[in-house]
Design a protein around this motif. Structure first.
Motif, short mmCIF file in Angstrom:
data_model
loop_
_atom_site.label_atom_id
_atom_site.label_comp_id
_atom_site.label_asym_id
_atom_site.label_seq_id
_atom_site.Cartn_x
_atom_site.Cartn_y
_atom_site.Cartn_z
N VAL A 157 112.75 36.10 19.63
CA VAL A 157 112.46 36.27 21.04
C VAL A 157 113.42 35.43 21.87
CG1 VAL A 157 110.02 36.78 20.65
CG2 VAL A 157 110.74 34.42 21.00
N ILE A 158 113.74 35.93 23.07
CA ILE A 158 114.57 35.21 24.02
C ILE A 158 113.75 35.03 25.29
CG2 ILE A 158 116.67 35.24 25.41
CD1 ILE A 158 117.98 36.86 23.20
N GLY A 159 113.66 33.81 25.75
CA GLY A 159 112.84 33.50 26.91
C GLY A 159 113.55 33.76 28.21
N PRO A 160 112.85 33.52 29.34
CA PRO A 160 113.44 33.69 30.67
C PRO A 160 114.45 32.59 30.95
CG PRO A 160 111.27 32.72 30.85
CD PRO A 160 111.45 33.09 29.40
N GLU A 161 115.20 32.78 32.02
CA GLU A 161 116.19 31.78 32.39
C GLU A 161 115.52 30.45 32.70
OE1 GLU A 161 120.04 31.26 35.36
OE2 GLU A 161 118.77 33.05 35.49
N HIS A 162 116.11 29.36 32.23
CA HIS A 162 115.54 28.03 32.45
C HIS A 162 115.37 27.76 33.95
CE1 HIS A 162 116.98 26.38 28.31
NE2 HIS A 162 116.12 27.36 28.22
N GLY A 163 114.19 27.28 34.30
CA GLY A 163 113.91 26.93 35.68
C GLY A 163 113.42 28.09 36.52
N ARG A 164 113.26 29.27 35.89
CA ARG A 164 112.77 30.42 36.63
C ARG A 164 111.56 31.01 35.91
NH1 ARG A 164 118.16 33.70 38.78
NH2 ARG A 164 119.24 31.87 39.63
N GLY A 165 110.91 31.94 36.57
CA GLY A 165 109.73 32.56 36.00
C GLY A 165 110.09 33.55 34.91
N ALA A 166 109.06 34.23 34.41
CA ALA A 166 109.26 35.18 33.33
C ALA A 166 110.05 36.38 33.84
CB ALA A 166 107.91 35.64 32.79
N GLY A 167 110.62 37.12 32.91
CA GLY A 167 111.35 38.32 33.26
C GLY A 167 112.83 38.19 32.95
N ALA A 168 113.51 39.31 32.95
CA ALA A 168 114.96 39.38 32.76
C ALA A 168 115.40 39.00 31.35
CB ALA A 168 115.70 38.52 33.78
N ALA A 169 114.45 38.80 30.44
CA ALA A 169 114.85 38.50 29.06
C ALA A 169 115.54 39.70 28.43
CB ALA A 169 113.63 38.09 28.24
N SER A 170 115.34 40.89 29.02
CA SER A 170 115.90 42.11 28.45
C SER A 170 117.40 42.22 28.67
CB SER A 170 115.19 43.33 29.05
OG SER A 170 115.38 43.36 30.45
N VAL A 171 118.03 41.27 29.36
CA VAL A 171 119.47 41.35 29.54
C VAL A 171 120.22 41.05 28.25
CG1 VAL A 171 119.35 40.76 31.99
CG2 VAL A 171 119.65 38.96 30.30
N PHE A 172 119.49 40.72 27.20
CA PHE A 172 120.08 40.54 25.87
C PHE A 172 119.40 41.48 24.89
CE2 PHE A 172 120.97 36.54 27.96
CZ PHE A 172 122.28 36.26 27.57
N ALA A 173 120.20 42.13 24.08
CA ALA A 173 119.67 42.98 23.01
C ALA A 173 119.72 42.19 21.71
CB ALA A 173 120.49 44.25 22.89
#
Length: 223
Positions: A157-173
């Motif tokens: 699993v890849i988490g969200p960007e540090h310091g921000r909320g959830a989401g956008a983890a899908s920018v990595f396959a």
């Protein structure tokens, strides 16, 4: 007469109280199912004055140290009990227990507890990097598991960007793990694009041991 005066001076000096330790370093090989390690450091007051243990501190919140009482008379023995919580740690872990004791003079005693915890999972490299605007080429994580244990990779699993909320983890396959050797796997990570900088944490999860599955962390950076 000179030697006699010197001898008299020596005997006139007061004997200093102090703690004599049976050992100041303990090394423990932990088992795979162990959640914590307990070590006992025995000591004896070998001086002629009472010794008061003023303070006990450790270098990590994962380690505690305690003793039954604070004052020890001449000839009296005691012990400091140290407990190290393993948490998700692996490999060699060394922790220091610092003891400050007063008996005629104040002395500091450093005790060391070293715990070797089986390393079931290793990942390399621990950091995958792309430059902003670089071609979003795939990069590979190499995962090594201990072949002596029935360990399998459950998910990555890849988490969200540090310091921000959830989401956008899908920018990595992230690919499924591919076995390339005994206990050795490769996982491919590919950014959808590298237009924006980002810092993220990832985790490779396993299914062993069942009550507390091990995992390994890695990091991703577009800079």
């Amino acid at each position: 007469m000179r030697p006699i005066c010197l001898l008299a001076l020596v005997f006139a000096l007061p004997l200093q109280a102090g703690l004599e330790w049976k050992t100041t370093r303990i090394v423990v090989n932990a088992g795979i199912d162990d959640k914590q390690t307990t070590a006992i450091f025995p000591f004896t007051n070998t001086g002629e004055e009472p010794v008061t243990i003023r303070d006990i501190s450790t270098t990590c919140g994962c380690t505690t140290a305690a003793l039954d009482k604070r004052v020890y008379l001449p000839g009296e023995a005691g012990a400091i009990t140290a407990v190290f919580d393993h948490g998700d740690r692996a490999g060699r872990n060394s922790k220091t227990i610092r003891v400050v004791a007063t008996g005629g003079e104040t002395k500091t005693h450093d005790l060391e507890l070293t715990v070797d915890i089986p390393t079931l999972l290793r990942v390399s490299p621990m950091l995958l990097r792309w430059r902003v605007g670089e071609a979003p080429a795939p990069k590979v994580l190499r995962v090594e598991t201990d072949p002596n244990y029935p360990i399998s990779i459950k998910e990555t699993v890849i988490g969200p960007e540090h310091g921000r909320g959830a989401g956008a983890a899908s920018v990595f396959a992230v690919s499924e793990p591919v076995q390339v050797g005994e206990g050795v796997y490769e996982i491919t990570v590919t950014p959808v694009d590298t237009a924006q900088p980002t810092n993220r944490g990832g985790q490779i999860k396993t299914d062993f041991p069942a009550d507390s599955p091990r995992f390994a962390n890695f990091w991703i950076r577009i800079f």
